[in-house]
Write a protein that holds these residues in place. Sequence first.
Motif, PDB file in Angstrom:
ATOM      1  N   GLY A 209      16.113  72.125  15.813  1.00 28.42           N
ATOM      2  CA  GLY A 209      15.546  72.678  14.593  1.00 28.42           C
ATOM      3  C   GLY A 209      14.028  72.621  14.644  1.00 28.42           C
TER       4      GLY A 209
ATOM      5  N   VAL B 288      18.384  68.112  15.112  1.00 29.57           N
ATOM      6  CA  VAL B 288      19.438  68.861  14.412  1.00 29.57           C
ATOM      7  C   VAL B 288      18.789  69.933  13.524  1.00 29.57           C
ATOM      8  CG1 VAL B 288      21.415  68.693  12.855  1.00 29.57           C
ATOM      9  CG2 VAL B 288      20.866  66.784  14.393  1.00 29.57           C
ATOM     10  N   PRO B 289      19.210  71.212  13.662  1.00 28.10           N
ATOM     11  CA  PRO B 289      18.633  72.280  12.846  1.00 28.10           C
ATOM     12  C   PRO B 289      18.797  72.072  11.348  1.00 28.10           C
ATOM     13  CG  PRO B 289      19.850  73.213  14.687  1.00 28.10           C
ATOM     14  CD  PRO B 289      20.149  71.737  14.674  1.00 28.10           C
ATOM     15  N   GLU B 290      19.934  71.520  10.932  1.00 27.90           N
ATOM     16  CA  GLU B 290      20.168  71.302   9.497  1.00 27.90           C
ATOM     17  C   GLU B 290      19.135  70.350   8.901  1.00 27.90           C
ATOM     18  OE1 GLU B 290      22.476  71.380  11.793  1.00 27.90           O
ATOM     19  OE2 GLU B 290      23.525  73.215  11.149  1.00 27.90           O
TER      20      GLU B 290
ATOM     21  N   LYS C 147      15.874  72.214   8.358  1.00 31.57           N
ATOM     22  CA  LYS C 147      15.918  73.041   7.155  1.00 31.57           C
ATOM     23  C   LYS C 147      15.633  72.209   5.906  1.00 31.57           C
ATOM     24  CE  LYS C 147      19.234  76.417   8.982  1.00 31.57           C
ATOM     25  NZ  LYS C 147      20.602  76.976   8.863  1.00 31.57           N
ATOM     26  N   ILE C 148      16.235  71.020   5.835  1.00 28.39           N
ATOM     27  CA  ILE C 148      16.019  70.130   4.686  1.00 28.39           C
ATOM     28  C   ILE C 148      14.559  69.685   4.618  1.00 28.39           C
ATOM     29  CG2 ILE C 148      16.606  67.889   3.695  1.00 28.39           C
ATOM     30  CD1 ILE C 148      19.421  68.261   4.927  1.00 28.39           C
TER      31      ILE C 148
ATOM     32  N   TYR D 260      10.927  76.980   8.047  1.00 28.32           N
ATOM     33  CA  TYR D 260      11.924  76.791   9.099  1.00 28.32           C
ATOM     34  C   TYR D 260      11.946  78.016  10.013  1.00 28.32           C
ATOM     35  CZ  TYR D 260      16.442  76.379  11.419  1.00 28.32           C
ATOM     36  OH  TYR D 260      17.439  76.320  12.361  1.00 28.32           O
TER      37      TYR D 260
ATOM     38  N   ASP E 248      14.112  80.038  12.774  1.00 29.41           N
ATOM     39  CA  ASP E 248      15.476  80.175  13.297  1.00 29.41           C
ATOM     40  C   ASP E 248      15.496  79.979  14.813  1.00 29.41           C
ATOM     41  OD1 ASP E 248      16.634  80.706  10.820  1.00 29.41           O
ATOM     42  OD2 ASP E 248      16.091  82.832  10.939  1.00 29.41           O
TER      43      ASP E 248
END
Length: 209
Positions: free
Chosen positions: A57, A107-109, A112-113, A132, A134
């Motif tokens: 991420g 971790v991409p998630e 994002k957070i 963020y 992609d």
Amino acid sequence: MKVKKSSKMPKPSALINAVANVKNIIKVHKVAVRKEILDASSSKPAKKEKPFKSTRGLIYIGHIPYGFFEEEMKEYFEQFGVVTRVRVARSKKTGKSRGYGYIEFEVPEVAKIAAETMNNYLMCGRLLKATYIDTDKQHFGFFSGKPWTPKIYPKVSSRIKELRKNESPISDHQYQKNVKKSLKKLSTLEKKLKSKGIKLKLKASDVPE
């Protein structure tokens, strides 16, 4: 005694035409050779660039306040999750921060957070901008070049190089050149001071060895 002209010698116009024909033949030959080279190079299979695939991420950070550098950013953003890489965009000449950078999370998630949480976050009087990126828009350029460290800090390296240059011995010719340069600068200063009513007379002996 008269000398008979040989009937076998070509006329001037014929000679010119012969030279022109030879030049045309050479030109055509060069074009053909060049075409063969281009055809041969185009027939070679093009090297396939290794596609960039990221499973990490990545977020863009803008409006970074001064003093919030690589170590501070890594330590701060680790509260969200594992940070794999941090880059602050810096000037190649001075090494100073340009006010933006990139943070890569495992971790991409989590990225994002972190981006949603830190976007428009007030820090040291500045509103951070966090976006963020992609995985399909990521590329090698986000972390290209050598990582910045105090040991390869451009400003420090340039300063050390300049000090070594100034401390190294110089020839008599270079010394005289430096003296003339200094006298020229001081002469310009003398004229400026004179225009302000201050008299300053400089002699060559006043220049330190």
